[in-house]
Design a protein around this motif. Structure first.
Motif, PDB file in Angstrom:
ATOM      1  N   THR A   1      39.903  16.077  23.955  1.00  0.00           N
ATOM      2  CA  THR A   1      39.544  15.621  22.601  1.00  0.00           C
ATOM      3  C   THR A   1      40.777  15.662  21.691  1.00  0.00           C
ATOM      4  OG1 THR A   1      38.764  17.854  22.134  1.00  0.00           O
ATOM      5  CG2 THR A   1      37.089  16.233  22.680  1.00  0.00           C
TER       6      THR A   1
ATOM      7  N   LEU B   1      42.353  12.859  19.087  1.00  0.00           N
ATOM      8  CA  LEU B   1      42.558  13.135  17.657  1.00  0.00           C
ATOM      9  C   LEU B   1      44.008  12.850  17.267  1.00  0.00           C
ATOM     10  CD1 LEU B   1      40.488  16.430  17.223  1.00  0.00           C
ATOM     11  CD2 LEU B   1      39.898  14.149  16.441  1.00  0.00           C
TER      12      LEU B   1
ATOM     13  N   TYR C   1      45.771  11.291  13.895  1.00  0.00           N
ATOM     14  CA  TYR C   1      46.155  12.320  12.930  1.00  0.00           C
ATOM     15  C   TYR C   1      47.622  12.169  12.531  1.00  0.00           C
ATOM     16  CZ  TYR C   1      46.972  16.842  10.835  1.00  0.00           C
ATOM     17  OH  TYR C   1      47.324  17.840   9.971  1.00  0.00           O
TER      18      TYR C   1
ATOM     19  N   ALA D   1      42.624  12.874   8.510  1.00  0.00           N
ATOM     20  CA  ALA D   1      41.464  13.604   9.051  1.00  0.00           C
ATOM     21  C   ALA D   1      40.165  12.984   8.522  1.00  0.00           C
ATOM     22  CB  ALA D   1      41.549  15.077   8.667  1.00  0.00           C
TER      23      ALA D   1
ATOM     24  N   ILE E   1      39.522   9.799  10.408  1.00  0.00           N
ATOM     25  CA  ILE E   1      38.949  10.044  11.747  1.00  0.00           C
ATOM     26  C   ILE E   1      37.443  10.247  11.625  1.00  0.00           C
ATOM     27  CG2 ILE E   1      38.831  11.708  13.668  1.00  0.00           C
ATOM     28  CD1 ILE E   1      41.829  12.233  13.240  1.00  0.00           C
ATOM     29  N   THR E   2      37.022  11.072  10.660  1.00  0.00           N
ATOM     30  CA  THR E   2      35.597  11.386  10.528  1.00  0.00           C
ATOM     31  C   THR E   2      34.785  10.171  10.078  1.00  0.00           C
ATOM     32  OG1 THR E   2      36.196  13.621   9.951  1.00  0.00           O
ATOM     33  CG2 THR E   2      33.968  12.960   9.393  1.00  0.00           C
TER      34      THR E   2
ATOM     35  N   GLY F   1      34.730   8.970  15.914  1.00  0.00           N
ATOM     36  CA  GLY F   1      35.704   9.948  15.414  1.00  0.00           C
ATOM     37  C   GLY F   1      35.056  11.271  15.035  1.00  0.00           C
TER      38      GLY F   1
ATOM     39  N   ARG G   1      35.881  14.807  16.774  1.00  0.00           N
ATOM     40  CA  ARG G   1      36.375  15.894  15.933  1.00  0.00           C
ATOM     41  C   ARG G   1      35.422  17.094  16.003  1.00  0.00           C
ATOM     42  NH1 ARG G   1      37.790  15.589   9.505  1.00  0.00           N
ATOM     43  NH2 ARG G   1      38.552  17.727   9.419  1.00  0.00           N
TER      44      ARG G   1
ATOM     45  N   HIS H   1      35.909  18.937  19.205  1.00  0.00           N
ATOM     46  CA  HIS H   1      37.129  19.748  19.182  1.00  0.00           C
ATOM     47  C   HIS H   1      36.899  21.013  18.360  1.00  0.00           C
ATOM     48  CE1 HIS H   1      41.417  19.919  20.109  1.00  0.00           C
ATOM     49  NE2 HIS H   1      41.629  20.410  18.897  1.00  0.00           N
TER      50      HIS H   1
END
Ligand code: HEM
Length: 263
Positions: free
Chosen positions: A83, A87, A91, A102, A105-106, A112, A116, A119
């Motif tokens: 993972t 990321l 990142y 970040a 990503i979310t 994502g 995340r 992880h």
């Protein structure tokens, strides 16, 4: 002038059909091709001997679910590694871009939030599992002769896992991770002797600055995972070499009884 073609070595020629032998079906042919490829690699590397040594070992009677905790910790680490690679594709460890990357990503990357989350929760799972595994080896007396070195390697793995948690916590670069890391670096710096040097090393100077984040990122995704992977290799080598400890409630068979049993 055309040069004559060299003949194919006999090993590369298909085996002549025996009289009455049915035609091979595609699945059988594929199976044979797979075996032949593995044989090809093995002939040149002799890896199968090592593989057999690692996989086919004698295991004492009475091993149970508690013995799976080491492997569970290893799979938690592998989950972090896989993972983490995904990321790292999005990142950005710069102080001005980290929080935004970040958030991106979310909210915007396909799956994502899921990766995340895996992880983040995976890191918690790894810490819980490493403690349970350590407790198992402690209560089963697996730290005793001749496995002391494996215990010591385990302790280093435990410390490195904590370093992963500490360095990873800063990466989202939100208010919580920023202030928590300042507290952690100050606590480290207040330690005796090496404390101030370690604090300076973590911060990348006397103050928390722009290099702190990139330093944490390099430690988190290159230095410590590499060390953990190498030490897991050494840990497993010793497990394979020394064998697994029998559960403490299992009484050792007396040598005379063993001879009687064999007769
Ligand atoms: C990344 C962390 C770790 C991984 C991936 C890992 C993995 C493993 C695995 C797969 C085994 C063999 C199966 C088992 O007994 O569960 C094992 C055995 C062992 N581990 Fe770990 N381990 C880790 C951390 C630790 C820690 C923190 C300690 C103790 C401080 C430790 C001490 C031992 C000992 C003494 C054995 C031998 C057990 C026996 O012979 O019965 N390990 N480990």
């Amino acid at each position: 002038m055309k040069l004559p073609k060299p003949p194919l070595p006999p090993a590369l020629l298909p085996r002549p059909k025996r009289p009455g032998e049915p035609r091979q079906r595609p699945l059988e042919q594929a199976k044979e091709a797979g075996i032949a490829s593995i044989d090809w690699i093995d002939e040149r590397t002799a890896l199968s001997g090592g593989g057999r040594w690692l996989m086919f070992r004698k295991v004492p009677k009475g091993t149970n679910w508690f013995y799976t905790l080491g492997s569970a910790t290893m799979f938690a680490f592998l989950n972090q590694a896989v993972t983490g690679v995904f990321l790292a594709m999005y990142y950005d460890p710069s102080p001005t871009r980290a929080y935004e990357s970040a958030r991106y990503i979310t909210n915007d990357v396909f799956l994502g939030e899921f990766v995340r989350g895996m992880h983040k929760w995976g890191s918690t799972m790894m810490v819980i599992l490493i403690f349970l595994h350590m407790a198992r080896t402690f209560f089963f007396g697996a730290y005793k002769y001749p496995r002391e070195l494996n215990w010591v390697i385990g302790v280093v793995l435990l410390i490195l896992t904590f370093v992963m948690s500490l360095t990873g916590y800063l990466l989202p670069f939100d208010q919580r991770s920023y202030w928590a890391t300042i507290v952690a670096a100050n606590i480290t710096a207040s330690g005796p002797l090496a404390g101030p040097y370690l604090g300076d090393f973590l911060r990348g100077g006397a103050e928390f600055g722009a290099t702190t984040l990139s330093r944490f990122y390099a430690i988190h995704m290159l230095l410590v995972p590499g060390l953990i992977a190498a030490l897991i290799g050494a840990h497993l080598y010793l497990v394979a070499r020394l064998g697994t400890t029998a559960p403490p409630w299992l009484k050792p068979t007396e040598p005379e009884k063993l001879t009687q049993e064999r007769v």
